[in-house]
Design an enzyme around this catalytic site. Structure first.
Site, mmCIF file in Angstrom:
data_model
loop_
_atom_site.group_PDB
_atom_site.id
_atom_site.type_symbol
_atom_site.label_atom_id
_atom_site.label_comp_id
_atom_site.label_asym_id
_atom_site.label_seq_id
_atom_site.Cartn_x
_atom_site.Cartn_y
_atom_site.Cartn_z
ATOM 1 N N CYS A 1 -61.885 8.919 -10.898
ATOM 2 C CA CYS A 1 -63.050 8.669 -9.523
ATOM 3 C C CYS A 1 -63.015 9.992 -8.713
ATOM 4 O O CYS A 1 -64.174 10.123 -8.328
ATOM 5 C CB CYS A 1 -62.468 7.509 -8.954
ATOM 6 S SG CYS A 1 -60.714 7.612 -8.373
ATOM 7 N N ASN B 1 -70.877 4.185 -5.663
ATOM 8 C CA ASN B 1 -69.490 3.951 -6.603
ATOM 9 C C ASN B 1 -69.805 4.747 -7.970
ATOM 10 O O ASN B 1 -70.936 5.026 -8.089
ATOM 11 C CB ASN B 1 -69.039 2.595 -6.779
ATOM 12 C CG ASN B 1 -67.700 2.261 -7.123
ATOM 13 O OD1 ASN B 1 -66.837 3.174 -7.516
ATOM 14 N ND2 ASN B 1 -67.384 1.094 -7.174
ATOM 15 N N HIS C 1 -58.547 4.777 -5.099
ATOM 16 C CA HIS C 1 -59.844 5.026 -5.437
ATOM 17 C C HIS C 1 -60.636 6.115 -4.808
ATOM 18 O O HIS C 1 -60.312 5.781 -3.164
ATOM 19 C CB HIS C 1 -60.605 3.621 -5.599
ATOM 20 C CG HIS C 1 -62.011 3.835 -6.527
ATOM 21 N ND1 HIS C 1 -62.009 4.348 -7.710
ATOM 22 C CD2 HIS C 1 -63.331 3.445 -6.212
ATOM 23 C CE1 HIS C 1 -63.304 4.407 -8.290
ATOM 24 N NE2 HIS C 1 -64.147 3.779 -7.453
ATOM 25 N N GLN D 1 -67.440 6.089 -14.588
ATOM 26 C CA GLN D 1 -66.439 6.589 -14.960
ATOM 27 C C GLN D 1 -65.616 5.699 -15.968
ATOM 28 O O GLN D 1 -64.570 6.176 -16.665
ATOM 29 C CB GLN D 1 -65.464 6.832 -13.531
ATOM 30 C CG GLN D 1 -64.792 5.454 -13.336
ATOM 31 C CD GLN D 1 -63.911 5.760 -11.912
ATOM 32 O OE1 GLN D 1 -64.333 5.900 -11.162
ATOM 33 N NE2 GLN D 1 -62.421 5.489 -12.309
#
Length: 438
Positions: free
Chosen positions: A69, A383, A362, A63
């Site tokens: 996110c 992630n 997040h 990102q």
């Protein structure tokens, strides 16, 4: 207010120097930094990249310098589904495309709120919450799904990342400034008794300007694209002239968007209740943004069940607490700063939320779990920070970290109890914009 006396300062200094370990700790901290000086490398013994249940998901996304996110995590779940259905695990979707429409829809919601709240003073707490939220690029799973339902999705090559999607600060700052100025104008029209048509005309003009700004920053989104890829068996596929909506209708017809529920664990609010956050309702006519608040064990149970069914799980968390990017470790014992300082800063999850110490900052994706006879040892986390951090972009999370710093998971209704399903389908309690529910 009580003045700190010279004698008190002398007492503090004497107490500090009484223990020689304080000087040792200070030298280490000044030399290496507080986190490095308190780093506990023994966590590697339990965070070892081996999982009893693990999805085959290909590589990670990135990102960059943005707060997207929530869109990355949502599109990761969708791309994993598409990859499994079509045997193409590294296919990716365009985050820039959905980000474009988020800016338009969120501006529309902001203008509607400013018109609705025009009779309240500017320093009203609800008005201030909306003004603070103007232009923001953070969001939630349900917000992303609202965008997917209305605008569809496109492959990453159909609307690739650009400087401004990778680095959103300039755009969101410009949008926030414009929307706040427009709020003043809309409030003035209402206070002057302007007709509904005049107010709507002004709002449409402002939205047109927002569309222009976002198009300059990101480029206009494609209206049609060619779906082209080679699957994992090296077979070539081409389908021409798909619209983004047609793509979702055809390739996600069996993906039941409405079967998903956001289970939250926010012990500063009553458990076994459904909550609604009006501030986050990003699409007019779309689904309301709701959370079913339950004890943490239900989040873990549902997440494990969904992983074992072969599907990834989005979760909201406070990623900057007890995390190291280099190793990808997420563990409550990672940085032992309390031992370094000789203090106790441990707080309950409810107290952290109530005081602002705790907050979901997040969204990531669970793609694996490690169990020992039903006991959860650790989780595998996908992630969206690229493959240079963690274990090729994947992180390892301990169960204590899950319990302390995970605030919600997105799971299908089939993994909830009967009572929870009934609650999730019932009436929700509206929360104020300033309520901290993770």
């Amino acid at each position: 207010m009580t003045v700190i006396s010279d004698q008190e300062i002398a007492d503090f200094s004497a107490d500090f120097n009484t223990n020689s370990k304080n000087q040792v700790a200070s030298r280490a901290a000044r030399r290496s930094g507080l986190l490095e000086a308190s780093f506990n490398d023994r966590v590697s013994e339990r965070l070892n990249h081996v999982f009893s249940t693990e999805l085959d998901v290909g590589g990670v996304t990135d990102q960059k310098h943005s707060g997207r996110c929530w869109e990355f995590a949502t599109l990761n779940v969708l791309r994993h589904y598409f990859g499994k259905q079509n045997k193409v695990k590294d296919f990716t979707f365009s985050q820039a495309y959905n980000f474009f429409w988020d800016k338009i829809e969120r501006a529309n919601a902001f203008y509607d709120a400013m018109i609705r709240l025009a009779d309240k003073p500017l320093n009203d707490r609800e008005v201030q919450s909306w003004l603070a939220f103007a232009g923001e690029d953070g969001g939630l799973w349900s917000m992303a799904i609202n965008l997917v339902k209305k605008y569809g999705v496109v492959p990453s090559y159909a609307m690739p990342e650009s400087f401004n999607s990778n680095n959103t600060t300039g755009l969101i700052d410009s949008l926030a400034r414009k929307e706040r100025k427009d709020a003043i104008a809309l409030r003035k029209l209402v206070s002057e008794g302007s007709s509904q048509d005049e107010i709507e005309k002004a709002k449409k003009h402002f939205l047109n300007e927002v569309y222009r700004m976002v198009s300059v920053a990101l480029g206009e989104p494609p209206k049609k694209f060619d779906l082209e890829y080679r699957d994992d068996d090296k077979k070539y596929h081409l389908e021409r002239d798909l619209t983004p909506r047609e793509f979702v209708q055809k390739y996600f017809k069996d993906f039941k968007f409405d079967d998903y529920v956001v289970l939250s664990n926010c012990p500063n609010h009553e458990f076994n209740k459904l909550y609604h956050m009006p501030l986050y309702d990003n699409v007019d006519g779309g689904d309301q943004i709701k959370f079913l608040n339950v004890p943490i064990e239900y989040l873990a149970q549902a997440a494990v069940a969904q992983l074992k069914s072969g599907d990834a799980v989005i979760f909201g968390n406070d990623v900057l607490k007890q995390m190291e990017r280099k190793t990808g470790y997420l563990d409550t014992e990672l940085y032992q700063t309390d031992k370094l300082f000789g203090v106790d800063t441990k707080m309950s999850k409810a107290d952290r939320l109530a005081t602002g110490e705790g907050f979901a900052t997040h969204d990531m994706t669970l793609v694996g779990v490690d169990e020992d006879h039903g006991h959860i040892r650790k989780w595998k986390v996908e992630n969206s920070w690229g493959d240079k951090f963690g274990h090729k972009g994947f992180y390892e999370m301990s169960q204590p970290w899950f319990e302390d710093y995970v605030y919600d998971v997105v799971v299908r209704k089939e993994f909830l109890t009967k009572e929870q399903v009934e609650l999730a389908e019932g009436l929700a309690v509206d929360l104020k914009p300033w309520d901290n529910i993770g």
